[in-house]
Design a protein around this motif. Structure first.
Motif, PDB file in Angstrom:
ATOM      1  N   LYS A  91      68.040  11.046  76.490  1.00 35.57           N
ATOM      2  CA  LYS A  91      67.296  10.409  75.397  1.00 35.57           C
ATOM      3  C   LYS A  91      67.075   8.963  75.808  1.00 35.57           C
ATOM      4  CE  LYS A  91      66.983   9.640  70.450  1.00 35.57           C
ATOM      5  NZ  LYS A  91      67.598   9.866  69.115  1.00 35.57           N
ATOM      6  N   MET A  92      65.845   8.511  75.700  1.00 36.94           N
ATOM      7  CA  MET A  92      65.470   7.182  76.177  1.00 36.94           C
ATOM      8  C   MET A  92      64.924   6.376  75.010  1.00 36.94           C
ATOM      9  SD  MET A  92      63.588   8.722  79.563  1.00 36.94           S
ATOM     10  CE  MET A  92      62.837   7.168  79.985  1.00 36.94           C
ATOM     11  N   ILE A  93      65.586   5.281  74.680  1.00 42.01           N
ATOM     12  CA  ILE A  93      65.158   4.504  73.522  1.00 42.01           C
ATOM     13  C   ILE A  93      64.789   3.072  73.915  1.00 42.01           C
ATOM     14  CG2 ILE A  93      66.529   5.911  71.924  1.00 42.01           C
ATOM     15  CD1 ILE A  93      68.528   3.535  71.737  1.00 42.01           C
ATOM     16  N   ASP A  94      63.838   2.514  73.169  1.00 41.79           N
ATOM     17  CA  ASP A  94      63.448   1.123  73.351  1.00 41.79           C
ATOM     18  C   ASP A  94      62.801   0.644  72.062  1.00 41.79           C
ATOM     19  OD1 ASP A  94      63.031  -0.745  76.053  1.00 41.79           O
ATOM     20  OD2 ASP A  94      61.680  -1.269  74.420  1.00 41.79           O
ATOM     21  N   GLY A  95      62.936  -0.643  71.805  1.00 44.04           N
ATOM     22  CA  GLY A  95      62.364  -1.212  70.587  1.00 44.04           C
ATOM     23  C   GLY A  95      60.892  -1.554  70.694  1.00 44.04           C
ATOM     24  N   THR A  96      60.319  -1.436  71.909  1.00 43.70           N
ATOM     25  CA  THR A  96      58.898  -1.740  72.110  1.00 43.70           C
ATOM     26  C   THR A  96      58.112  -0.442  72.218  1.00 43.70           C
ATOM     27  OG1 THR A  96      59.529  -3.753  73.301  1.00 43.70           O
ATOM     28  CG2 THR A  96      57.249  -3.019  73.552  1.00 43.70           C
ATOM     29  N   GLY A  97      57.343  -0.154  71.193  1.00 45.26           N
ATOM     30  CA  GLY A  97      56.656   1.129  71.088  1.00 45.26           C
ATOM     31  C   GLY A  97      55.699   1.422  72.232  1.00 45.26           C
ATOM     32  N   LYS A  98      54.976   0.370  72.717  1.00 45.12           N
ATOM     33  CA  LYS A  98      53.994   0.585  73.786  1.00 45.12           C
ATOM     34  C   LYS A  98      54.680   1.075  75.062  1.00 45.12           C
ATOM     35  CE  LYS A  98      52.188  -3.533  73.738  1.00 45.12           C
ATOM     36  NZ  LYS A  98      51.319  -4.697  74.045  1.00 45.12           N
ATOM     37  N   LYS A  99      55.836   0.509  75.359  1.00 40.05           N
ATOM     38  CA  LYS A  99      56.550   0.901  76.584  1.00 40.05           C
ATOM     39  C   LYS A  99      57.077   2.330  76.463  1.00 40.05           C
ATOM     40  CE  LYS A  99      57.777  -3.738  78.091  1.00 40.05           C
ATOM     41  NZ  LYS A  99      58.847  -4.668  78.466  1.00 40.05           N
ATOM     42  N   VAL A 100      57.576   2.664  75.294  1.00 37.64           N
ATOM     43  CA  VAL A 100      58.067   4.037  75.061  1.00 37.64           C
ATOM     44  C   VAL A 100      56.927   5.036  75.214  1.00 37.64           C
ATOM     45  CG1 VAL A 100      59.036   5.598  73.327  1.00 37.64           C
ATOM     46  CG2 VAL A 100      59.987   3.305  73.602  1.00 37.64           C
ATOM     47  N   MET A 101      55.742   4.662  74.742  1.00 38.99           N
ATOM     48  CA  MET A 101      54.588   5.544  74.866  1.00 38.99           C
ATOM     49  C   MET A 101      54.283   5.822  76.346  1.00 38.99           C
ATOM     50  SD  MET A 101      50.612   4.958  73.870  1.00 38.99           S
ATOM     51  CE  MET A 101      50.400   4.022  75.374  1.00 38.99           C
ATOM     52  N   VAL A 102      54.362   4.782  77.185  1.00 40.56           N
ATOM     53  CA  VAL A 102      54.121   4.957  78.620  1.00 40.56           C
ATOM     54  C   VAL A 102      55.166   5.910  79.211  1.00 40.56           C
ATOM     55  CG1 VAL A 102      54.092   3.811  80.871  1.00 40.56           C
ATOM     56  CG2 VAL A 102      52.976   2.731  78.902  1.00 40.56           C
ATOM     57  N   ALA A 103      56.430   5.686  78.872  1.00 43.68           N
ATOM     58  CA  ALA A 103      57.499   6.569  79.368  1.00 43.68           C
ATOM     59  C   ALA A 103      57.243   8.017  78.947  1.00 43.68           C
ATOM     60  CB  ALA A 103      58.853   6.090  78.860  1.00 43.68           C
ATOM     61  N   ARG A 104      56.823   8.203  77.690  1.00 42.72           N
ATOM     62  CA  ARG A 104      56.573   9.553  77.172  1.00 42.72           C
ATOM     63  C   ARG A 104      55.398  10.207  77.903  1.00 42.72           C
ATOM     64  NH1 ARG A 104      55.357   8.409  72.016  1.00 42.72           N
ATOM     65  NH2 ARG A 104      57.555   8.151  71.520  1.00 42.72           N
ATOM     66  N   GLU A 105      54.333   9.440  78.104  1.00 41.81           N
ATOM     67  CA  GLU A 105      53.138   9.977  78.773  1.00 41.81           C
ATOM     68  C   GLU A 105      53.450  10.347  80.221  1.00 41.81           C
ATOM     69  OE1 GLU A 105      50.104  10.678  77.639  1.00 41.81           O
ATOM     70  OE2 GLU A 105      50.502  10.057  75.579  1.00 41.81           O
TER      71      GLU A 105
END
Length: 205
Positions: A91-105
């Motif tokens: 599970k990978m968490i971060d408070g910056t939504g844009k960066k999480v979106m990149v990780a998810r994509e």
């Protein structure tokens, strides 16, 4: 990719393909959302992928292990580790939504089914994990205050459940409050490239 093959010789074809796909994907995404320093994107395999994989030289996570990547940014160290340990869940968490979106994509693009990037602050994470991994998001004593609640009391691995951080520079002052339950391993024990000379794996349990 030569660097990954140099230090990890037993990869499956799927793993090789997943690692090979990372550079073009991150370059493409970095032009839209700056997740890696623009001058550093050329060094993605040494400074980001191989750096993340240093953890795997010191720790072998058993199949079924639950691991939390705290402050994953655009996916490090979680994505490279998830490629290497396909039978563990990250599970990978971060408070910056844009960066999480990149990780998810990127995880989706390479068919990585055991990585779960989520837009979440560490204080909000309620799950229990065997290990928590992180890349220098904050001083270790501060990190431990946030994530101690997330360490599972049940031991599944050869080493005690704990927090594994990738850090650089002088660490003496930062680690003083940790007492004896901390280990510092130079990454240069495993990787000969000069960039790793002042980089460390810090393990607290």
């Amino acid at each position: 990719m030569e660097l990954i093959n140099k230090y990890f010789k037993d990869l499956t074809e799927t793993q090789r393909n997943q690692f090979a796909a990372l550079a073009p994907l991150y370059k493409e995404w970095n032009e839209k959302i700056n997740v890696i320093s623009r001058k550093d994107i050329a060094n993605i395999y040494e400074h980001h992928v191989l750096h993340s994989l240093a953890i795997a030289k010191e720790f072998h996570f058993k199949a079924g292990s639950q691991i939390l990547d705290f402050g994953c940014g655009g996916g490090f160290p979680g994505i490279p580790l998830a490629i290497l340990f396909p039978e563990c869940h990250f599970k990978m968490i971060d408070g910056t939504g844009k960066k999480v979106m990149v990780a998810r994509e990127i995880a989706q693009a390479i068919g990585l089914k055991n990585a779960e990037p989520v837009h979440l602050r560490g204080e909000e994470e309620k799950g229990k994990y065997d290990f928590i991994v992180s890349r220098a998001v904050m001083p270790l004593p501060d990190l431990m205050k946030i994530v101690r609640k997330n360490l599972s009391p049940k031991m599944n691995n050869a080493r005690p459940n704990g927090v594994i951080c990738l850090k650089g520079g002088q660490l003496d002052e930062e680690l003083k409050p940790m007492g004896k339950k901390v280990e510092v391993v130079p990454i240069s024990n495993y990787f000969e490239e000069e960039w790793f000379a002042e980089k460390f794996i810090v393990y607290s349990y």
